[in-house]
Design a protein around this motif. Structure first.
Motif, PDB file in Angstrom:
ATOM      1  N   THR A 114      38.917   6.954  -8.181  1.00  0.00           N
ATOM      2  CA  THR A 114      38.670   6.416  -6.848  1.00  0.00           C
ATOM      3  C   THR A 114      38.723   7.559  -5.837  1.00  0.00           C
ATOM      4  O   THR A 114      39.659   8.371  -5.837  1.00  0.00           O
ATOM      5  N   ILE A 115      37.722   7.619  -4.992  1.00  0.00           N
ATOM      6  CA  ILE A 115      37.618   8.707  -4.019  1.00  0.00           C
ATOM      7  C   ILE A 115      38.605   8.447  -2.877  1.00  0.00           C
ATOM      8  O   ILE A 115      38.583   7.392  -2.236  1.00  0.00           O
ATOM      9  N   VAL A 116      39.481   9.408  -2.608  1.00  0.00           N
ATOM     10  CA  VAL A 116      40.458   9.279  -1.524  1.00  0.00           C
ATOM     11  C   VAL A 116      40.063  10.112  -0.313  1.00  0.00           C
ATOM     12  O   VAL A 116      40.607   9.894   0.776  1.00  0.00           O
ATOM     13  N   ALA A 117      39.164  11.050  -0.500  1.00  0.00           N
ATOM     14  CA  ALA A 117      38.654  11.843   0.625  1.00  0.00           C
ATOM     15  C   ALA A 117      37.288  12.377   0.230  1.00  0.00           C
ATOM     16  O   ALA A 117      37.068  12.779  -0.926  1.00  0.00           O
ATOM     17  N   HIS A 118      36.368  12.410   1.213  1.00  0.00           N
ATOM     18  CA  HIS A 118      35.005  12.863   0.917  1.00  0.00           C
ATOM     19  C   HIS A 118      34.378  13.410   2.183  1.00  0.00           C
ATOM     20  O   HIS A 118      34.481  12.820   3.261  1.00  0.00           O
ATOM     21  N   VAL A 119      33.735  14.549   2.056  1.00  0.00           N
ATOM     22  CA  VAL A 119      32.977  15.148   3.148  1.00  0.00           C
ATOM     23  C   VAL A 119      31.614  15.533   2.597  1.00  0.00           C
ATOM     24  O   VAL A 119      31.541  16.204   1.552  1.00  0.00           O
ATOM     25  N   PRO A 120      30.543  15.064   3.238  1.00  0.00           N
ATOM     26  CA  PRO A 120      30.493  14.257   4.467  1.00  0.00           C
ATOM     27  C   PRO A 120      30.486  12.755   4.141  1.00  0.00           C
ATOM     28  O   PRO A 120      30.659  12.364   2.986  1.00  0.00           O
ATOM     29  N   SER A 121      30.220  11.944   5.175  1.00  0.00           N
ATOM     30  CA  SER A 121      30.102  10.486   5.074  1.00  0.00           C
ATOM     31  C   SER A 121      31.302   9.848   4.385  1.00  0.00           C
ATOM     32  O   SER A 121      31.160   9.149   3.371  1.00  0.00           O
ATOM     33  N   PRO A 122      32.526  10.041   4.894  1.00  0.00           N
ATOM     34  CA  PRO A 122      33.692   9.410   4.253  1.00  0.00           C
ATOM     35  C   PRO A 122      33.625   7.891   4.307  1.00  0.00           C
ATOM     36  O   PRO A 122      34.104   7.225   3.375  1.00  0.00           O
TER      37      PRO A 122
END
Length: 564
Positions: free
Chosen positions: A196-204
């Motif tokens: 599961t993604i907890v942080a994402h750059v770009p477009s969080p």
């Protein structure tokens, strides 16, 4: 020629194009290695930062376990101490102590009624491992916001008395990653143990809380970090550097992706510019080749060819007028000098031809005067004493003069057989043309053969008029000749005249016939005195002598050597 010039231009450009293509390929390989190294470095840096954050919170929880109020589970003191800690740590939302039954004991904030934590995976993991644990992306039951849970056992000896729980604010972690910044087209992803993604750059807002695509799931627990090429969920082709989960030092999956399009944009722009430069250079080279070829190659060649055509058409004064140091100008100037020399030779040849023609006419005049003088001397000497011999001599002299006239009128040294025979028969043809037949190919004889043949034909015609077929009303003469290599065979056939018999003695005419030809002609003759008329055959050379042993058409037994 233009195609050849273009081919030269292409050959000149080929090494340059090959070098540019080689450089392009080398630069792309080099850039690919650089981007892959940068992606691996970016993933390593992001993973290191996450590890520092978690390590700091780990140290915080260790410190919390050392607080007396926490160790003694003093609810009032514990609440105040944990509240003080939480207010000074911005990256966590709460910190609290949970009993072994999952019920909250104390914390930095009030607990909702009936809340319990025994079902949380991080709680179960701490009880099982009795060590620090990082949970998965979780919606907090205390503040209803996503957090990344952290748990630490509170032990007494070997026994676990309680579990201290906190959580990294997902929004804080997202802001921390965003502040680092990424180039357009690039991305950074942080995911938990379940992907599961907890942080994402770009477009969080689009990706945080979602699960990494199934194709990339094996990367989360891969054996070691690596760099691969992937197609992102946003449709971007990327070079992806990733760091798999490695408990306990790296409890989160981290990846950094570099857009291939953006990474190779400078090279692509340079490629486009180089392509246009090559095309422009090629066009310029082709135009220059055509212009320079026309100006310095085709025009001079055309000029020289035009002068040659004018010379062929008779304009002997035409010249190229070319001067200069380049090769074609030297050729043109040399060609002009050659034409000047040819013109001078032509002029000299024309003058020599005029002199020769004058000499021939003078020779003809003198030869005729000589014949006239000889004839006058003969007439004065024996015309009255022996008229018959004088008339025979005069006719022979006239035949010789006629042949000389033929040769001299042609202003050359050779005459055709037909004209020689016709000139020798002129005195007889005038009245008996329909009774004489000539048949044979065009054969040209040199002067030293033409004159003897003329005398032989004249003697044969005289004898035919006196004793043979031309002496009767219905008699005929057929003269045929043919050529076999360098030899000529002439056949004189009489018919329709009085009966013929072999003469008992040789007269002057017979001797003349046998000895008229020069020795180099290798003449052979044969006379066949048939009752129907004389058949005379003579064969002589007009070219190289006959080789010894070569077959002679007349036969050796029936021939008489001429001039012997």
């Amino acid at each position: 020629m233009r195609l050849k010039l273009v081919a030269v231009a292409v050959a000149a450009l080929a090494p340059v194009v090959a070098m540019l293509v080689y450089n392009e390929i080398a630069l792309r390989h080099q850039r690919n290695d650089e981007v892959r190294a940068s992606a691996a470095q970016a993933a390593r840096q992001a993973s290191s930062e996450v590890e520092r954050i978690i390590e700091g919170l780990h140290a915080l929880l260790v410190s919390v376990t050392a607080m007396p109020s926490v160790r003694h589970l003093d609810v009032q003191g514990c609440n105040e101490a944990l509240k003080s800690v939480a207010e000074n740590i911005p990256n966590i939302r709460t910190i609290f102590v949970v009993g072994l039954d999952g019920q909250p004991v104390c914390g930095s904030m009030a607990f909702p009624e009936g809340v319990i934590f025994s079902d949380r995976d991080y709680f179960q993991q701490v009880l099982k491992t009795k060590s620090f644990a990082v949970g998965t992306y979780t919606q907090s039951r205390l503040v209803d916001k996503p957090v990344l849970p952290l748990a630490m056992p509170l032990t007494e000896g070997e026994a676990v008395r309680a579990v201290i729980v906190s959580g990294i604010r997902v929004d804080w972690l997202q802001n921390r990653i965003t502040e680092r910044g990424v180039a357009p087209g690039n991305e950074v992803t942080i995911a938990d143990d379940k992907g599961t993604i907890v942080a994402h750059v770009p477009s969080p807002e689009r990706f945080v809380g979602t699960v990494i695509p199934e194709a990339l799931q094996p990367l989360i627990h891969a054996d070691q970090p690596d760099v691969i090429d992937v197609m992102g969920q946003d449709g971007t082709d990327r070079i992806l550097g990733y760091r798999p989960i490695a408990q306990p030092s790296s409890p989160l999956y981290v990846s950094a992706g570099f857009s291939r399009e953006e990474a190779f944009a400078p090279i692509n722009r340079a490629t486009v510019m180089n392509t246009f430069a090559i095309i422009g250079g090629a066009l310029f080279a082709f135009l220059a080749a055509i212009f320079i070829g026309n100006r310095f190659i085709l025009l001079p060649i055309s000029r020289i060819a035009d002068v040659m055509e004018k010379w062929r058409s008779g304009q002997t004064t035409a010249r190229t007028g070319m001067k200069g140091a380049d090769e074609l100008s030297v050729v043109g100037a040399t060609f002009d000098r050659l034409l000047d020399e040819l013109e001078e030779r032509r002029r000299q040849s024309q003058e020599a031809e005029e002199e020769r023609s004058l000499l021939v006419r003078e020779l003809a005049h003198r030869v005729k005067n000589g014949f006239t003088l000889v004839q006058a001397i003969a007439r004065q000497t024996f015309s009255r004493s022996d008229p018959e011999r004088y008339n025979s001599f005069a006719e022979r002299l006239a035949a010789l003069a006629g042949t000389y006239d033929l040769i001299l009128s042609r202003e050359g040294s050779a005459s055709p057989v037909r004209e020689i025979v016709s000139a020798a028969l002129r005195a007889h043809v005038a009245s008996q043309a329909e009774r004489i037949r000539l048949d044979g190919p065009e054969v040209v004889l040199p002067a030293d053969i033409a004159l003897p043949l003329s005398l032989v034909v004249h003697e044969l015609a005289t004898n035919a008029t006196k004793y043979g077929s031309l002496g009767s009303e219905n008699g005929t003469v057929s003269i045929e000749w043919k050529r076999d290599g360098g030899r000529v065979l002439l056949v004189w056939t009489e018919a329709g005249g009085p009966p013929v018999s072999t003469p008992t003695k040789k007269g002057f005419g017979s001797v003349l016939i046998e000895r008229a030809f020069p020795s180099k002609a290798q003449a052979r003759s044969r006379s066949d005195y048939r009752p129907a008329g004389l058949v005379f055959e003579v064969i002589f050379l007009i070219g190289e002598p006959v080789a010894k042993g070569e077959v002679d058409p007349l036969g050796k037994d029936d021939m008489h050597a001429s001039g012997t």
